[in-house]
Motif scaffolding. Structure first.
Motif, PDB file in Angstrom:
ATOM      1  N   ALA A 106     -24.293  43.424  -1.638  1.00 33.33           N
ATOM      2  CA  ALA A 106     -23.840  42.035  -1.703  1.00 33.33           C
ATOM      3  C   ALA A 106     -22.608  42.005  -2.599  1.00 33.33           C
ATOM      4  N   VAL A 107     -21.506  41.491  -2.067  1.00 37.11           N
ATOM      5  CA  VAL A 107     -20.233  41.473  -2.788  1.00 37.11           C
ATOM      6  C   VAL A 107     -19.830  40.014  -3.004  1.00 37.11           C
ATOM      7  N   GLU A 108     -19.520  39.665  -4.259  1.00 38.17           N
ATOM      8  CA  GLU A 108     -19.125  38.299  -4.593  1.00 38.17           C
ATOM      9  C   GLU A 108     -17.838  38.319  -5.397  1.00 38.17           C
ATOM     10  N   GLY A 109     -16.973  37.359  -5.104  1.00 38.00           N
ATOM     11  CA  GLY A 109     -15.720  37.246  -5.828  1.00 38.00           C
ATOM     12  C   GLY A 109     -15.468  35.810  -6.255  1.00 38.00           C
ATOM     13  N   VAL A 110     -14.780  35.650  -7.382  1.00 38.05           N
ATOM     14  CA  VAL A 110     -14.414  34.329  -7.892  1.00 38.05           C
ATOM     15  C   VAL A 110     -12.920  34.374  -8.200  1.00 38.05           C
ATOM     16  N   LEU A 111     -12.183  33.436  -7.636  1.00 35.67           N
ATOM     17  CA  LEU A 111     -10.741  33.352  -7.873  1.00 35.67           C
ATOM     18  C   LEU A 111     -10.467  32.735  -9.240  1.00 35.67           C
ATOM     19  N   SER A 112      -9.421  33.178  -9.898  1.00 37.56           N
ATOM     20  CA  SER A 112      -9.057  32.614 -11.202  1.00 37.56           C
ATOM     21  C   SER A 112      -8.591  31.166 -11.059  1.00 37.56           C
ATOM     22  N   GLN A 113      -7.953  30.850  -9.939  1.00 37.48           N
ATOM     23  CA  GLN A 113      -7.524  29.487  -9.625  1.00 37.48           C
ATOM     24  C   GLN A 113      -7.999  29.156  -8.216  1.00 37.48           C
ATOM     25  N   PRO A 114      -8.612  27.998  -8.013  1.00 33.38           N
ATOM     26  CA  PRO A 114      -9.055  27.656  -6.654  1.00 33.38           C
ATOM     27  C   PRO A 114      -7.856  27.416  -5.737  1.00 33.38           C
ATOM     28  N   ILE A 115      -8.066  27.717  -4.478  1.00 30.87           N
ATOM     29  CA  ILE A 115      -7.066  27.407  -3.451  1.00 30.87           C
ATOM     30  C   ILE A 115      -7.485  26.068  -2.866  1.00 30.87           C
ATOM     31  N   THR A 116      -6.644  25.057  -3.059  1.00 31.39           N
ATOM     32  CA  THR A 116      -7.016  23.702  -2.657  1.00 31.39           C
ATOM     33  C   THR A 116      -6.285  23.198  -1.420  1.00 31.39           C
ATOM     34  N   TYR A 133      -9.744  28.018   5.376  1.00 30.39           N
ATOM     35  CA  TYR A 133      -8.765  26.947   5.175  1.00 30.39           C
ATOM     36  C   TYR A 133      -9.303  25.926   4.178  1.00 30.39           C
ATOM     37  N   SER A 134      -8.397  25.389   3.360  1.00 32.63           N
ATOM     38  CA  SER A 134      -8.807  24.369   2.404  1.00 32.63           C
ATOM     39  C   SER A 134      -7.813  23.232   2.404  1.00 32.63           C
ATOM     40  N   GLY A 135      -8.295  22.066   1.963  1.00 34.24           N
ATOM     41  CA  GLY A 135      -7.432  20.894   1.908  1.00 34.24           C
ATOM     42  C   GLY A 135      -6.980  20.456   3.284  1.00 34.24           C
ATOM     43  N   SER A 136      -5.759  19.956   3.368  1.00 36.21           N
ATOM     44  CA  SER A 136      -5.219  19.540   4.658  1.00 36.21           C
ATOM     45  C   SER A 136      -4.470  20.715   5.291  1.00 36.21           C
ATOM     46  N   HIS A 137      -4.813  21.007   6.488  1.00 38.98           N
ATOM     47  CA  HIS A 137      -4.134  22.085   7.227  1.00 38.98           C
ATOM     48  C   HIS A 137      -4.099  21.703   8.694  1.00 38.98           C
ATOM     49  N   PRO A 138      -3.182  22.279   9.447  1.00 37.17           N
ATOM     50  CA  PRO A 138      -3.046  21.929  10.870  1.00 37.17           C
ATOM     51  C   PRO A 138      -4.221  22.365  11.696  1.00 37.17           C
TER      52      PRO A 138
END
Length: 130
Positions: free
Chosen positions: A90-100, A125-130
């Motif tokens: 099981a591999v888990e990662g946490v970003l230092s800054q979220p991608i919004t 995808y996060s936030g508003s995207h096409p």
């Protein structure tokens, strides 16, 4: 008529094609191997989330845990790896800054215990995207 130089050249190249083999990341000869498999991505492939800060996936039991490398949008990400009862990882990662907003391209590489390499990628995808 084939010239002697051409015959000598072919004789020189023949062993290289007959006895072609690879070399594993451990330095040993690979004659046959099974690549690792990466699956059960979270967030799942091609999904939308309000913000991406955490992700996870599972690596098959034949994966060499020391060779797993992860990038998000071409930036290396440190991961935590724990072994499941099945032997899978099981591999888990946490970003230092979220991608919004926008696309996050998650790229995973690793080797199997017998030396085959594998590349696995997916988009979130996060936030508003096409």
């Amino acid at each position: 008529m084939i010239k002697p130089v051409a015959i000598a050249s072919l004789a020189y190249l023949l062993p290289a094609t007959v006895f072609a083999f690879g070399v594993s990341h451990h330095g040993g000869i690979i004659l046959d191997c099974t690549p690792p498999i990466f699956f059960d991505e979270s967030p799942a492939k091609e999904t939308s989330v309000p913000a991406l800060q955490k992700f996870s996936f599972v690596a098959s039991e034949n994966t060499d845990r020391d060779t797993i490398k992860v990038w998000v949008n071409n930036e290396p990400v440190a991961v935590t790896i724990s072994e499941q009862r099945s032997g899978r990882l099981a591999v888990e990662g946490v970003l230092s800054q979220p991608i919004t907003d926008g696309r996050a391209w998650i790229k995973v590489t690793g080797y199997s215990n017998d030396g085959c390499d594998q590349l696995h990628v997916w988009n979130v995808y996060s936030g508003s995207h096409p």
